[in-house]
Scaffold this motif. Structure first.
Motif, mmCIF file in Angstrom:
data_model
loop_
_atom_site.group_PDB
_atom_site.id
_atom_site.type_symbol
_atom_site.label_atom_id
_atom_site.label_comp_id
_atom_site.label_asym_id
_atom_site.label_seq_id
_atom_site.Cartn_x
_atom_site.Cartn_y
_atom_site.Cartn_z
ATOM 1 N N THR A 18 0.688 -0.857 0.042
ATOM 2 C CA THR A 18 0.078 0.099 0.147
ATOM 3 C C THR A 18 0.997 0.847 0.203
ATOM 4 O O THR A 18 0.434 2.454 0.257
ATOM 5 C CB THR A 18 -1.170 0.079 1.302
ATOM 6 O OG1 THR A 18 0.098 0.142 2.767
ATOM 7 C CG2 THR A 18 -2.530 -1.461 0.615
ATOM 8 N N ASP A 57 -3.135 1.988 -4.194
ATOM 9 C CA ASP A 57 -4.503 2.357 -2.859
ATOM 10 C C ASP A 57 -5.177 0.955 -3.592
ATOM 11 O O ASP A 57 -5.253 0.886 -5.080
ATOM 12 C CB ASP A 57 -4.529 3.705 -3.692
ATOM 13 C CG ASP A 57 -4.843 4.620 -3.201
ATOM 14 O OD1 ASP A 57 -3.864 4.932 -2.133
ATOM 15 O OD2 ASP A 57 -4.711 6.167 -3.840
ATOM 16 N N ALA A 107 -5.752 -0.423 4.521
ATOM 17 C CA ALA A 107 -5.994 0.654 4.647
ATOM 18 C C ALA A 107 -7.042 1.017 3.988
ATOM 19 O O ALA A 107 -6.880 2.426 3.950
ATOM 20 C CB ALA A 107 -5.228 0.303 3.002
ATOM 21 N N SER A 130 -6.098 4.619 5.286
ATOM 22 C CA SER A 130 -5.540 5.528 3.775
ATOM 23 C C SER A 130 -6.922 6.599 2.847
ATOM 24 O O SER A 130 -8.306 6.006 2.424
ATOM 25 C CB SER A 130 -5.031 4.549 3.088
ATOM 26 O OG SER A 130 -4.402 5.245 1.711
ATOM 27 N N SER A 170 -8.010 4.392 -0.517
ATOM 28 C CA SER A 170 -8.074 3.466 -0.440
ATOM 29 C C SER A 170 -9.349 3.063 0.006
ATOM 30 O O SER A 170 -9.608 3.860 1.450
ATOM 31 C CB SER A 170 -7.513 2.093 0.188
ATOM 32 O OG SER A 170 -6.253 1.919 -0.113
#
Lengths: 430, 430
Positions: free
Chosen positions: B83, B87, B126, B130, B133
């Motif tokens: 990651t 993504d 993630a 993230s 993501s």
């Protein structure tokens, strides 16, 4: 019937290591086995004997106490009933007791569902073992106090392919109503359809599922700001202990979990508590629609989750019963928790209330009232049985013993993170 | 979406003790807060920017791997994806992985449901943290390999009052089909309507609920012997690992639990395993009706619970895809698990199979195949990304690295009570 609750009765413990066959080949077309025939013969309730259900007990047999309900009142009663002298038959649409004060904590995962549900078979093992005691997954639909029988119908809650609704009768020596109350909607349109109550395990499961579903859906690309905010707007109607406790748990969940685990949408989630007294949001709910509710001043409140916890009232079943009622429409009882117009019938917990003629106030719909009424009535019924009055119409009219007296010990509501509100005033009755 | 699975992501740990407000008064009609606006700005996917969903990544940004599915293959892939350079966007109708070999044990309470489900957010954090993501609760409905986009629609599984089905597109740099197979019914009438499969947590929940419901209902007074025996007749169709494991668990449950906890009806419960090869019951299933199934010799087998575990086949979605197929109708792949007719598209697990042109046999639909394909593909994609080929159409055509090679390590099926059957032959491919 909530899955987790049914499942409670299945929790298995450490197992031994001896061998056994994978399965026993068996023809579904075989005739009744000897064992099955014996089991069936031990039952005094065969339809073939002319009574469509559990027929009257004979004098030499144990007397039968029929209990309607598995809540605080009924469960405590059955726990204490002397199964040496009584058969216990419980008729209820739910096979477990719910520890309601902790139900709100299961909605966000603080507690597991099975931690707040206890199968009746653990509270009173006789119902799964004793030859004349049963738990029957059914609703009572009517009562004939003269014949000492009730009418019942099985509950399958929409589960297809099981059993067509099955009607049967159960004869009782003693009958105890412990069937509780129903969530109040005050006749507001749309509440039953769109709001979720918080009284059963399956309600808490529904709230948890909805909350997580909305958190996931709000992450879908392209959704408008308004729609995201609507999906993650949790509205709680009712500022009693349940509403406050649930709001507290939800707030905890947002602060501790959503910020970490749903960080994409953490700024969209909000909780609103609507209480017609306190009015954290101005207004009284007038109408509930699928995605919004309408206040009496015309304001619209969009929501993704709506929890309704505005207290309880008499259920249609209680209203339908042919007994005098207490103020508020509950089954009217005297100070010994008896339904005075008929013999061998009692009522405890939220479904019951002192008759006006007793001069006593109706007690609040609280677990501590129900629990102590169950305990009191068990000791009354055990005493009656030992005095030879266990069977129908055999109770001596002499001394009914001490009346039930309620002493309020105070109230407490958790508000999340090991904090609680406590009210130690001794009188709960206005 | 099964409740317990969703719930897994909510399990809470010990909490600190600092004070916090019960709730934050909030007007649902306020304008976007600064924080929310910032969160929304960080997203490259706004519908207002002309792309109804997640638009293409720019060269300076991380490349986007879109994974369809959260089974053994997809979960293992996402676990290992780097990651730092990718993504991860997962589109699936289920937010968790199921540890399928232990699913049968949850049906009777040997294991809890949450013990066999792991949220994707724990496998690959993630997706919940993230900025680029995501886990998107949706089904892929189509793919445009030239435009490098897929079409999606949200999944709400009949949950009312949430969100109308929402359609959106997701652009991909790499697309991985890991969407599994479907239970086979062989076109037999009534299977989908009346039998329960055993592939998801909600299937196991349904089996557990039905089993307990039938145990309770069979205790109702006045039911005929035949009806009791029908309610408690558990039929398992399919003698593969799942069918055998479930039968074993059920047998354990009857021997250990039913005899103790449902002693009134313990002599009525039986298990029948129907397998067209072994024929523990003679015959092949021809028709499935609500309370009985019909064998090809005309014999009728009444049942209260019917579990169907006869293996899997290609899903309608896989069949609909515009790619060459492997024998058996799966998405055809080459030895590097690529869909060779298009760029940047891969397929792993039960939905994929080697093309005939590879000269290799289609691998069996087993967890160990899927898991190793996921692991292999993650290392391939990480390598490609590090070589500068992470974005769409940017992969160098040079050395594709070592092909995927499968080595079968044997098979094992539990049969209850700490016993198992083991097959250590190295070749699973005929």
């Amino acid at each position: 019937m909530a899955a987790s609750s049914l499942l409670r009765s299945l929790t298995r413990h450490a197992r031994g290591g001896s061998a056994h066959p994978i399965h026993k080949p068996w023809s579904p077309f075989s005739t009744t086995t000897a064992a099955a025939a014996a089991a069936s013969g031990a039952r005094r309730d065969e339809a073939s004997k002319g009574f469509p259900g559990l027929g009257p007990t004979a004098k030499g047999e144990k007397a039968r106490v029929v209990v309607l309900g598995t809540g605080w009142a009924g469960s405590r009663l059955m726990k204490d009933l002397d199964t040496g002298g009584y058969d216990v038959v419980c008729v209820a649409p739910r096979n477990h007791m719910v520890f309601t004060p902790l139900l709100a904590s299961t909605c966000v995962g603080t507690l597991e569902f099975r931690s707040v549900a206890e199968p009746l078979a653990r509270i009173q093992p006789a119902v799964s073992k004793s030859p004349g005691s049963y738990f029957l997954l059914a609703r009572c639909t009517g009562v004939d106090p003269d014949a000492h029988t009730i009418d019942c119908e099985t509950v399958t809650d929409g589960e297809k392919d099981t059993l067509e609704p099955w009607k049967f009768k159960v004869a009782y020596d003693k009958l105890v109503f412990a069937c509780g109350a129903e969530a109040s909607t005050f006749g507001i349109h749309g509440v039953t359809e769109h709001a979720i109550f918080l009284r059963e395990v399956h309600h808490a499961q529904e709230i948890r599922r909805r909350l997580l579903l909305n958190l996931m859906l709000s992450d879908v690309p392209g959704l408008s700001e308004e729609e995201k905010r609507r999906l993650l707007h949790c509205v709680v109607v009712g500022g009693g202990p349940t509403g406050v406790e649930f709001s507290g748990e939800l707030s905890d969940f947002i602060i501790r979990d959503v910020k970490q685990r749903y960080s994409h949408v953490k700024d969209y989630i909000h909780v609103t508590l609507i209480e017609s007294g306190v009015r954290l949001v101005q207004g009284i709910v007038k109408d509930v629609q699928p995605n919004k509710l309408i206040l009496d001043n015309g304001e619209e409140v969009p929501y993704g989750l709506l929890v309704w916890s505005t207290g309880v009232g008499a259920s249609p079943f209680v209203k339908s019963l042919p007994f005098p009622k207490s103020p508020g429409g509950r089954i009217g009882i005297d100070e010994w928790l008896r339904v005075p117009s008929v013999r061998d019938v009692y009522a405890i917990g939220d479904c019951s209330g002192f008759l006006e003629s007793t001069g006593k106030d109706v007690l609040p719909a609280l677990a501590q009232v129900a629990e102590r009424q169950g305990k009191y009535l068990a000791s009354q019924l055990n005493r009656v049985m030992k005095a030879g009055g266990g069977h129908a119409d055999s109770e001596a009219e002499a001394d009914p013993g001490p009346p039930f007296v309620y002493k309020h010990l105070g109230s407490m509501a958790t508000v999340g993170r090991y904090k609680a509100l406590v009210d130690l005033r001794q009188s709960k009755v206005r």
